[in-house]
Enzyme design. Structure first.
Site, PDB file in Angstrom:
ATOM      1  N   SER A 145      19.178  23.350  -0.075  1.00  0.00           N
ATOM      2  CA  SER A 145      18.179  24.029   0.761  1.00  0.00           C
ATOM      3  C   SER A 145      16.782  23.770   0.233  1.00  0.00           C
ATOM      4  CB  SER A 145      18.461  25.533   0.727  1.00  0.00           C
ATOM      5  OG  SER A 145      17.372  26.254   1.251  1.00  0.00           O
ATOM      6  N   TYR A 149      19.893  32.476  -4.719  1.00  0.00           N
ATOM      7  CA  TYR A 149      20.279  31.362  -3.840  1.00  0.00           C
ATOM      8  C   TYR A 149      19.528  30.074  -4.235  1.00  0.00           C
ATOM      9  CZ  TYR A 149      20.629  28.989   0.781  1.00  0.00           C
ATOM     10  OH  TYR A 149      20.838  28.108   1.816  1.00  0.00           O
ATOM     11  N   LYS A 182      21.264  26.622  -5.435  1.00  0.00           N
ATOM     12  CA  LYS A 182      21.041  25.403  -4.648  1.00  0.00           C
ATOM     13  C   LYS A 182      20.324  24.334  -5.476  1.00  0.00           C
ATOM     14  CE  LYS A 182      22.747  26.219  -0.471  1.00  0.00           C
ATOM     15  NZ  LYS A 182      24.048  25.604  -0.087  1.00  0.00           N
TER      16      LYS A 182
HETATM   17  N1  NAD Z   1      20.704  27.602   8.373  1.00  0.00           N
HETATM   18  C1  NAD Z   1      19.739  27.205   7.562  1.00  0.00           C
HETATM   19  O1  NAD Z   1      18.535  27.271   7.898  1.00  0.00           O
HETATM   20  C2  NAD Z   1      20.070  26.636   6.206  1.00  0.00           C
HETATM   21  C3  NAD Z   1      19.011  26.206   5.404  1.00  0.00           C
HETATM   22  C4  NAD Z   1      19.290  25.656   4.167  1.00  0.00           C
HETATM   23  C5  NAD Z   1      20.593  25.515   3.730  1.00  0.00           C
HETATM   24  N2  NAD Z   1      21.613  25.976   4.521  1.00  0.00           N
HETATM   25  C6  NAD Z   1      22.964  25.818   3.994  1.00  0.00           C
HETATM   26  O2  NAD Z   1      23.755  25.171   4.958  1.00  0.00           O
HETATM   27  C7  NAD Z   1      25.134  25.542   4.753  1.00  0.00           C
HETATM   28  C8  NAD Z   1      25.745  25.976   6.071  1.00  0.00           C
HETATM   29  O3  NAD Z   1      25.110  27.190   6.497  1.00  0.00           O
HETATM   30  P1  NAD Z   1      24.923  27.587   8.042  1.00  0.00           P
HETATM   31  O4  NAD Z   1      23.486  27.867   8.237  1.00  0.00           O
HETATM   32  O5  NAD Z   1      25.619  26.613   8.912  1.00  0.00           O
HETATM   33  O6  NAD Z   1      25.655  29.014   8.028  1.00  0.00           O
HETATM   34  P2  NAD Z   1      26.825  29.624   8.954  1.00  0.00           P
HETATM   35  O7  NAD Z   1      26.959  31.034   8.490  1.00  0.00           O
HETATM   36  O8  NAD Z   1      26.552  29.361  10.385  1.00  0.00           O
HETATM   37  O9  NAD Z   1      28.095  28.760   8.540  1.00  0.00           O
HETATM   38  C9  NAD Z   1      28.613  28.807   7.230  1.00  0.00           C
HETATM   39  C10 NAD Z   1      30.138  28.851   7.285  1.00  0.00           C
HETATM   40  O10 NAD Z   1      30.593  28.927   5.927  1.00  0.00           O
HETATM   41  C11 NAD Z   1      31.655  29.866   5.869  1.00  0.00           C
HETATM   42  N3  NAD Z   1      31.736  30.436   4.531  1.00  0.00           N
HETATM   43  C12 NAD Z   1      30.901  31.312   3.927  1.00  0.00           C
HETATM   44  N4  NAD Z   1      31.354  31.617   2.709  1.00  0.00           N
HETATM   45  C13 NAD Z   1      32.512  30.933   2.531  1.00  0.00           C
HETATM   46  C14 NAD Z   1      33.455  30.852   1.494  1.00  0.00           C
HETATM   47  N5  NAD Z   1      33.323  31.551   0.369  1.00  0.00           N
HETATM   48  N6  NAD Z   1      34.515  30.024   1.657  1.00  0.00           N
HETATM   49  C15 NAD Z   1      34.694  29.312   2.786  1.00  0.00           C
HETATM   50  N7  NAD Z   1      33.842  29.363   3.824  1.00  0.00           N
HETATM   51  C16 NAD Z   1      32.758  30.170   3.699  1.00  0.00           C
HETATM   52  C17 NAD Z   1      31.314  30.928   6.899  1.00  0.00           C
HETATM   53  O11 NAD Z   1      32.474  31.644   7.313  1.00  0.00           O
HETATM   54  C18 NAD Z   1      30.689  30.094   8.013  1.00  0.00           C
HETATM   55  O12 NAD Z   1      31.636  29.734   8.996  1.00  0.00           O
HETATM   56  C19 NAD Z   1      25.130  26.635   3.676  1.00  0.00           C
HETATM   57  O13 NAD Z   1      25.421  26.058   2.417  1.00  0.00           O
HETATM   58  C20 NAD Z   1      23.689  27.126   3.708  1.00  0.00           C
HETATM   59  O14 NAD Z   1      23.308  27.702   2.477  1.00  0.00           O
HETATM   60  C21 NAD Z   1      21.379  26.522   5.749  1.00  0.00           C
END
Ligand code: NAD
Length: 274
Positions: free
Chosen positions: A152, A165, A169
């Site tokens: 991130s 976080y 990350k």
């Molecule tokens: N959305 C953003 O703006 C953003 C920005 C930077 C980084 N990220 C990273 O991108 C990745 C995906 O996030 P997203 O935004 O798609 O979120 P999201 O919540 O839409 O999807 C994440 C998925 O991971 C699953 N999950 C959570 N904890 C888990 C665990 N312990 N074991 C197995 N599955 C688990 C959840 O059930 C969910 O289906 C994450 O690592 C997040 O930190 C997202």
């Protein structure tokens, strides 16, 4: 297009958000998919969507933090598809708070899901593929495998209220760079992407409090309209990214064109100023 035909891809957190888009894009390029998610419903929906579109997938439900998860994940890939070529450490969630209010449990939970779990899954990946790699080398075959760790811009630029976080990350950066050096001789590319503001349930607009369920615990997510406007003003494109756009960046690192790219951290953020 079937640019990943014959490849087996494992994606954590593939039931929703970016992971969901990614498993569908990988499958559309011919990869066979092991879809992990904490929640059985979204994992099953992802498998169904892939199958309906003519692809092949199997679910491996459970928390990436469970002691036996890495073994189950790799065993699922080997038993069903016989190999493992692409691994994306994507699963995760946020549990925000200002540092002086972060409990030990809150700190540890976030390190566990975002950093320790990827480490343990990668160690298992090595165990699962090393003999195959030795056999490929002995046979004179050139096969590249791909690891993409999802980070991130909270790690590159920092975000107030996300020290737990951001630290986890940022840990992925060191893991990625060191492992790229260890695994270069094995022809395993190890890269990392840092997303900016991508539209998922973690970043939804909230008016008041919105919580998600993580293994029975409630975690607050979302951005207020004010924070959302502030973010958009700092993004060159003036808008958040879609899950398809975020997953598209990961896809680039999975294609053969990326065979000489390793140890890199790529920001996929629409030009977000840190
Ligand atoms: N959305 C953003 O703006 C953003 C920005 C930077 C980084 N990220 C990273 O991108 C990745 C995906 O996030 P997203 O935004 O798609 O979120 P999201 O919540 O839409 O999807 C994440 C998925 O991971 C699953 N999950 C959570 N904890 C888990 C665990 N312990 N074991 C197995 N599955 C688990 C959840 O059930 C969910 O289906 C994450 O690592 C997040 O930190 C997202």
């Amino acid at each position: 297009m079937s640019r990943l035909a014959g490849k087996v891809a494992l994606v954590t957190g593939g039931g929703r958000g970016v992971g969901r888009s990614l498993v569908e894009q990988l499958a559309a390029e011919g990869a066979k998919i092991v879809v992990n998610d904490l929640d059985p419903g979204p994992a099953a929906e992802a498998v169904e969507a892939i199958t309906r579109a003519g692809g092949e997938a199997i679910a491996c439900v459970g928390s990436v933090t469970d002691a036996d998860f890495p073994r189950r994940f790799l065993d699922t890939a080997m038993a069903r598809f016989g190999d493992a070529h692409i691994l994306v450490n994507n699963a995760g969630y946020i549990w925000n708070g200002f540092l002086h209010k972060i409990s030990d449990e809150q700190w540890d939970a976030i390190q566990d899901v975002h950093l320790r779990a990827p480490f343990r899954i990668l160690r298992e990946f090595h165990g699962a593929v090393r003999e195959r790699i030795a056999a490929e080398h002995a046979a004179g075959l050139t096969v590249y495998r791909k690891v993409v760790n999802i980070s991130s811009v909270a790690a590159t630029g920092g975000t107030a209220g996300q020290s737990n976080y951001s630290a986890a990350k940022a840990g992925l950066f060191g893991l990625t760079r060191s492992l790229a050096k260890e695994w270069g001789p094995l022809r395993i590319n190890v890269n990392c992407v840092a997303f900016g503001f991508i539209e998922t349930r973690l970043t939804q607009e909230v008016h008041g409090e919105t919580v998600i369920d993580i293994a029975g615990e409630k975690r607050r997510v979302g951005l207020t309209p004010q924070v959302m406007t502030m973010f958009k003003e700092r993004i060159a494109f003036g808008r958040p990214g879609t899950t398809a756009e975020a997953a598209g960046g990961v896809m680039l690192l999975c294609f053969p064109e990326a065979n000489y790219i390793t140890g890199q951290i790529i920001e996929i953020d629409g030009g977000l100023a840190n």
